[in-house]
Design a protein around this motif. Sequence first.
Motif, PDB file in Angstrom:
ATOM      1  N   GLY B 367       0.828  -1.197   0.000  1.00 40.82           N
ATOM      2  CA  GLY B 367       0.000   0.000   0.000  1.00 40.82           C
ATOM      3  C   GLY B 367       0.864   1.249   0.000  1.00 40.82           C
ATOM      4  O   GLY B 367       0.667   2.187  -0.776  1.00 40.82           O
ATOM      5  N   ARG B 368       1.872   1.252   0.880  1.00 44.87           N
ATOM      6  CA  ARG B 368       2.800   2.376   0.955  1.00 44.87           C
ATOM      7  C   ARG B 368       3.700   2.404  -0.269  1.00 44.87           C
ATOM      8  O   ARG B 368       3.965   3.460  -0.844  1.00 44.87           O
ATOM      9  N   LEU B 369       4.156   1.219  -0.686  1.00 42.77           N
ATOM     10  CA  LEU B 369       5.082   1.146  -1.815  1.00 42.77           C
ATOM     11  C   LEU B 369       4.490   1.817  -3.055  1.00 42.77           C
ATOM     12  O   LEU B 369       5.182   2.520  -3.789  1.00 42.77           O
ATOM     13  N   ASN B 370       3.196   1.612  -3.269  1.00 40.86           N
ATOM     14  CA  ASN B 370       2.590   2.186  -4.462  1.00 40.86           C
ATOM     15  C   ASN B 370       2.557   3.707  -4.422  1.00 40.86           C
ATOM     16  O   ASN B 370       2.701   4.363  -5.444  1.00 40.86           O
ATOM     17  N   VAL B 371       2.382   4.249  -3.220  1.00 41.94           N
ATOM     18  CA  VAL B 371       2.465   5.705  -3.071  1.00 41.94           C
ATOM     19  C   VAL B 371       3.886   6.163  -3.414  1.00 41.94           C
ATOM     20  O   VAL B 371       4.094   7.150  -4.129  1.00 41.94           O
ATOM     21  N   PHE B 372       4.874   5.414  -2.908  1.00 46.37           N
ATOM     22  CA  PHE B 372       6.275   5.790  -3.111  1.00 46.37           C
ATOM     23  C   PHE B 372       6.671   5.681  -4.588  1.00 46.37           C
ATOM     24  O   PHE B 372       7.382   6.543  -5.115  1.00 46.37           O
ATOM     25  N   ILE B 373       6.223   4.616  -5.222  1.00 42.93           N
ATOM     26  CA  ILE B 373       6.549   4.437  -6.640  1.00 42.93           C
ATOM     27  C   ILE B 373       6.005   5.620  -7.437  1.00 42.93           C
ATOM     28  O   ILE B 373       6.679   6.197  -8.284  1.00 42.93           O
ATOM     29  N   PHE B 374       4.791   5.993  -7.111  1.00 45.45           N
ATOM     30  CA  PHE B 374       4.131   7.092  -7.809  1.00 45.45           C
ATOM     31  C   PHE B 374       4.896   8.406  -7.617  1.00 45.45           C
ATOM     32  O   PHE B 374       5.200   9.116  -8.569  1.00 45.45           O
ATOM     33  N   ILE B 375       5.247   8.716  -6.361  1.00 44.69           N
ATOM     34  CA  ILE B 375       5.919   9.985  -6.087  1.00 44.69           C
ATOM     35  C   ILE B 375       7.340  10.008  -6.635  1.00 44.69           C
ATOM     36  O   ILE B 375       7.785  11.002  -7.214  1.00 44.69           O
ATOM     37  N   THR B 376       8.055   8.882  -6.469  1.00 46.70           N
ATOM     38  CA  THR B 376       9.431   8.877  -6.981  1.00 46.70           C
ATOM     39  C   THR B 376       9.428   9.023  -8.499  1.00 46.70           C
ATOM     40  O   THR B 376      10.286   9.694  -9.065  1.00 46.70           O
TER      41      THR B 376
END
Lengths: 95, 598
Positions: B367-376
């Motif tokens: 769940g968090r990883l997908n936010v991070f992938i998106f922002i990075t």
Amino acid sequence: MLMTNLNSLAIGEAAVITLLTAEVRLQQQLCALGFRPGRQVSVVRKAGFSGPLHLRMGVTEVMLRRREAQQVYVVSVEPEHDDETDCSVGGAEYR
Amino acid sequence: MKRIAVLGAPNTGKSTFFNRLTGANANIGNWPGITVELAMAHVQLKNEQVEIIDLPGIYDLQGLSEDEAIVRQFLSITPLHLVLIVINTSQIDHQLNLVLQVKHLHLPTVLLLNMADEATTFGVSVNSQKIARNLGIPVVALSAKYGQGYALAYDTIAHALNQQQQPVHLGSLEERRVAESQITEELEGLLQETVEFFTHPQETWTQRLDRVLLHPIWGLPILFGALFLTFQAIYFLAAPWQNWIEVGLHGLKVVVLEPLLAGLPPFPKSFLLEGLYDGVGTVIAFDPLITLFFFGMAVLEDSGYLSRAAFLTDGLMQRLGLDGRSFVMSMRGFGCNLPAVMGIRVMQSTNLRLLSMLILPFSLCPGRLNVFIFITAALFSTTTAPLVLVSLYGFSLAATVLSAFLLKGCFPHQESFILELPPYRFPTFKQVLLRAWYEVHHFLRWSYRFIISGVVLIWLLNHLPWNAPAMSSQTLGGMLGQATQPFMAPIGIDAQLAVTLIFGIFAKEVILGGLTLIYQQMSGATDLMGAIAGQIDWVQAFSFMLFTLLYLPCLSTLALLKSEANSIRFVLMAMVWSLGLAWTSSFIFYQSARALGF
């Protein structure tokens, strides 16, 4: 015969269990996995960072922490470890 | 209806047998008078309807663990027509203990010698007819996994059930309890008569494999390498599915839903489409990833490697006041924090459980990883983005280790830790699928309530009051964001980002939905990533990701922590700790980066 605890066995060494001195809960856990006086156990390996022992009893393999292994008393079945020091813990019989 | 209970030790293939017998139609449910949920199924056995219950795996009927107490409680209050005991044939030398204990209860029993094929290779030869004669109960050797001997077992069970018209109700087990010494004596006699052990001169392939995988120096690097590759494979395999679902859901919206809802007034229409449908859609897109993760974990677990992971890491974990099981659970936490928290029930000491519960939510879940992938992807170049992601995994690990190290003094315990290291086994596809399905099912049931409430609430906060322009600072959401600024401005998180964090408590996936909603509307642009890059710089973005990683577990996890710890105070403490850690980390990072001139 010198009685010692499981933790002081070297890797590859085999011994026969003579006495369990653990508290009731741990003793039951040990019994359930086959730790009983009279059974032969060998040390397969020891994990790094003072980690647990890997033990084998017959075909069952178990990991046991060193602190708990100190509560399992054994006599070594390797003759070269049979030095003549008298063991004051005594009393446990070894078949 | 007649009733059968399935009993046996862990690692005996008891559940495999249960699944075969019930055709995998089991439900997990409450049993009157029992505090945990049990798996049960109603099936037609020959010409009789029966209810079959899978009891927790135990080694000893007289033991002190929670599972053993549950089994005792179940046996004493439940009238039964038959008990099936499943044992691992190679370990018959100590598992007969349980069989003898049950024998003295005088319940109608059938003994199943499972993994009979494996026992032969290990040099254990069992005369099942002699055991049957000696114990006075039917005994069948079989392989529940591959099916040999299963037909005979089935017929034997049906026959035994047919003989038993009335159920046996034990009432109290205490009266029928037999001294441990008598059981041991009977066990020795029985073994002498019925079992032969052949010593095997050559190594089994488990021993050979263990020499490499449990190597004193290479064991840990191999473990981390294997986990890394597993995670990589899971993300690689899940990515196309995620894409197809997104495309499919979007197509459905444009082609079917929009024309269908065209007649509605704008407010309910926007609520249903942008609020509910898009919000839930964002989350559904992650389901393949989570499903595959559970699948991968089930493969690792059924192969026997997870027990080895516990062995390899126990020494290090002990220094943190934890044990090898905590490591395995943290690993599961990287797939989803929920099953990880559920898994710590096996620990007996309350303090060890609490300490594990405090650190598990720091595991970086998808769940968090997908936010991070998106922002990075929006703010970093394609070469630095992967490094940023890796550094976030590093922070996740560091937060786990640091928290355990600092808090272990508050949770002293004396838990002993003994674990069987079963031989390596090839997981069968069906078994793995079943196990993964149970977990996925549980996960979905638990989390969707929160996710749906989350997306609905985001939409409402951003559209109320009625007369304020949607997404503006005059909406409830906008005002809420402003109110957080005294705390959030020092760590570089502006009002808009702060609002998404508030929604993110429902589920981390919702943060992504929130970012989409807010930035799209704010800039009026279709290029969402560009819109974000125009609003914040990389220092703010990293501070935001750091905060997102640590600040609070999702609401599903919090609810589970509450029910597992049975203490609202503990949950509050966990929240304060993680919020404090998140704010401090982000503050240090943001202020130092700014001071250095970035």
